[in-house]
Design a protein around this motif. Structure first.
Motif, mmCIF file in Angstrom:
data_model
loop_
_atom_site.group_PDB
_atom_site.id
_atom_site.type_symbol
_atom_site.label_atom_id
_atom_site.label_comp_id
_atom_site.label_asym_id
_atom_site.label_seq_id
_atom_site.Cartn_x
_atom_site.Cartn_y
_atom_site.Cartn_z
ATOM 1 N N PHE A 166 -1.131 4.188 -11.187
ATOM 2 C CA PHE A 166 -0.621 2.858 -11.518
ATOM 3 C C PHE A 166 0.008 2.838 -12.907
ATOM 4 O O PHE A 166 1.006 2.144 -13.137
ATOM 5 N N ALA A 167 -0.571 3.581 -13.842
ATOM 6 C CA ALA A 167 -0.053 3.588 -15.216
ATOM 7 C C ALA A 167 1.377 4.099 -15.289
ATOM 8 O O ALA A 167 2.103 3.791 -16.251
ATOM 9 N N ASP A 168 1.798 4.873 -14.303
ATOM 10 C CA ASP A 168 3.150 5.443 -14.314
ATOM 11 C C ASP A 168 4.148 4.611 -13.506
ATOM 12 O O ASP A 168 5.333 4.948 -13.466
ATOM 13 N N LEU A 169 3.676 3.556 -12.856
ATOM 14 C CA LEU A 169 4.560 2.733 -12.041
ATOM 15 C C LEU A 169 5.291 1.704 -12.892
ATOM 16 O O LEU A 169 4.744 1.169 -13.857
ATOM 17 N N GLU A 170 6.521 1.426 -12.517
ATOM 18 C CA GLU A 170 7.261 0.297 -13.080
ATOM 19 C C GLU A 170 7.199 -0.830 -12.060
ATOM 20 O O GLU A 170 7.352 -0.593 -10.860
ATOM 21 N N LEU A 171 6.982 -2.053 -12.532
ATOM 22 C CA LEU A 171 6.850 -3.195 -11.641
ATOM 23 C C LEU A 171 8.086 -4.079 -11.748
ATOM 24 O O LEU A 171 8.544 -4.423 -12.841
ATOM 25 N N ASN A 172 8.595 -4.463 -10.582
ATOM 26 C CA ASN A 172 9.823 -5.254 -10.479
ATOM 27 C C ASN A 172 9.518 -6.581 -9.798
ATOM 28 O O ASN A 172 8.675 -6.655 -8.908
ATOM 29 N N PHE A 219 -3.765 -5.856 -6.196
ATOM 30 C CA PHE A 219 -3.858 -5.074 -4.965
ATOM 31 C C PHE A 219 -3.179 -3.716 -5.153
ATOM 32 O O PHE A 219 -3.728 -2.669 -4.790
ATOM 33 N N VAL A 220 -1.972 -3.734 -5.723
ATOM 34 C CA VAL A 220 -1.251 -2.483 -5.973
ATOM 35 C C VAL A 220 -2.010 -1.621 -6.978
ATOM 36 O O VAL A 220 -2.111 -0.398 -6.812
ATOM 37 N N ARG A 221 -2.561 -2.242 -8.007
ATOM 38 C CA ARG A 221 -3.322 -1.483 -9.007
ATOM 39 C C ARG A 221 -4.483 -0.729 -8.343
ATOM 40 O O ARG A 221 -4.712 0.457 -8.604
ATOM 41 N N ALA A 222 -5.200 -1.425 -7.470
ATOM 42 C CA ALA A 222 -6.344 -0.799 -6.806
ATOM 43 C C ALA A 222 -5.891 0.317 -5.865
ATOM 44 O O ALA A 222 -6.533 1.365 -5.781
ATOM 45 N N GLU A 223 -4.795 0.093 -5.155
ATOM 46 C CA GLU A 223 -4.312 1.093 -4.211
ATOM 47 C C GLU A 223 -3.712 2.311 -4.921
ATOM 48 O O GLU A 223 -3.828 3.437 -4.435
ATOM 49 N N ALA A 224 -3.079 2.091 -6.057
ATOM 50 C CA ALA A 224 -2.408 3.185 -6.765
ATOM 51 C C ALA A 224 -3.387 4.056 -7.544
ATOM 52 O O ALA A 224 -3.122 5.241 -7.766
ATOM 53 N N GLY A 225 -4.489 3.473 -7.983
ATOM 54 C CA GLY A 225 -5.451 4.252 -8.755
ATOM 55 C C GLY A 225 -4.850 4.743 -10.058
ATOM 56 O O GLY A 225 -4.184 3.995 -10.775
ATOM 57 N N ARG A 254 0.840 -1.203 0.000
ATOM 58 C CA ARG A 254 0.000 0.000 0.000
ATOM 59 C C ARG A 254 0.877 1.257 0.000
ATOM 60 O O ARG A 254 0.610 2.226 -0.726
ATOM 61 N N ILE A 255 1.936 1.247 0.811
ATOM 62 C CA ILE A 255 2.876 2.372 0.836
ATOM 63 C C ILE A 255 3.550 2.503 -0.531
ATOM 64 O O ILE A 255 3.681 3.614 -1.074
ATOM 65 N N ALA A 256 3.985 1.388 -1.090
ATOM 66 C CA ALA A 256 4.646 1.416 -2.395
ATOM 67 C C ALA A 256 3.720 1.967 -3.470
ATOM 68 O O ALA A 256 4.123 2.763 -4.319
ATOM 69 N N ALA A 257 2.464 1.548 -3.450
ATOM 70 C CA ALA A 257 1.502 2.019 -4.442
ATOM 71 C C ALA A 257 1.325 3.524 -4.371
ATOM 72 O O ALA A 257 1.107 4.184 -5.393
#
Length: 280
Positions: free
Chosen positions: A195-201, A186-192, A149-152
């Protein structure tokens, strides 16, 4: 990667990683290993292209003001190639060795959140300022709800460990494909919208190029003894097969989960070399 041996050994290792086509060199933050920031500066001097990341700092060991100074100064010295990986620390034995109390998960996460707020403030106001504006990309990763949640909310790069540790960091459970999918959602929902700007590792635990995939998987069954060979073959954090099979798996995981950034352990540095050109 682990910094071990002489400076020349470390320099050769970093140059090799760059020559093989890796995009990022990560340096662990554990007691018994050299400090991450000096190793990153040394790696930058030996390379030209790769980005450099403490993967990840145990923020429970750091005062936020001093961490901001070290991170900003390091980003200046590596000319804006720093990615700042932050975690909470999870190995009780390391806290014991440092003579520090081992807080519970809530307290460690509270400190991480406080650190993030202080870093953003100090990067904006302090000297030296980072080379990158407004600050180096932040990589935050984990497995459980509050960390993700913090990461998102805060990260530029969200890391999935694919493993859940117990309270003392002494035992772990491995996540299968369904659980990883649930964690990403879960991250997608939390980031709103962000999310489109996040890189996933994703942190890969085993990588091995072989023409006999099933035999190689059978050889690592001790890694997840509760899983069959067929189940091991389906674990996102296990890459075993020919270079073409591994590339196909990684591309499928990119399509399924949106994971475009994978980290392999130093022991598997050479193994993924022939796979990298197939992903370009």
């Amino acid at each position: 990667m682990m910094v071990s041996g002489s400076r020349s050994d470390w320099v050769d290792k970093c140059r090799k990683a760059e020559d093989l086509g890796y995009d990022v060199i990560g340096v662990a933050d554990h007691l018994g290993m050299p400090a991450p920031f000096p190793a990153i500066v040394s790696a930058a001097e030996a390379t030209e292209r790769v980005r450099l990341c403490p993967f990840v700092l145990n923020t429970s060991f750091y005062n936020p003001v001093l961490l901001a100074r070290d991170a900003a100064g390091t980003d200046q010295l590596v000319e804006g190639r720093l990615e700042l990986g932050l975690g909470t620390g999870y190995v009780k034995a390391e806290f014991d060795a440092a003579g520090l109390p081992f807080p519970g998960p809530r307290e460690r996460l509270d400190h991480l959140e406080h650190t993030l707020g202080e870093l953003r403030r100090l990067f904006a106001d302090g000297q030296p300022r980072p080379a990158q504006e407004p600050h180096p990309p932040l990589l935050l990763g984990g497995h459980r709800d509050r960390m993700l949640r913090i990461a998102a909310r805060e990260a530029d790069i969200v890391g999935f460990t694919g493993i859940g540790f117990d309270r003392d960091g002494t035992s772990a459970t491995v996540a299968g494909p369904e659980e990883l999918a649930e964690r990403v959602e879960f991250v997608r929902a939390e980031a709103g919208e962000r999310f489109a700007d996040l890189e996933l590792n994703l942190l890969i635990q085993h990588a091995e190029v072989t023409d006999d995939r099933m035999a190689a998987l059978d050889g690592i069954r001790a890694y997840a003894p509760d899983r069959s060979v067929e189940e091991l073959a389906g674990l996102p954090i296990v890459l075993v097969g020919t270079a073409e099979q591994i590339a196909e798996q990684l591309l499928a995981q990119r399509k399924t989960y949106g994971i475009s950034y994978v980290t392999v352990l130093e022991a598997h540095l050479d193994a993924l070399g022939p796979v990298i050109p197939l992903l370009r």
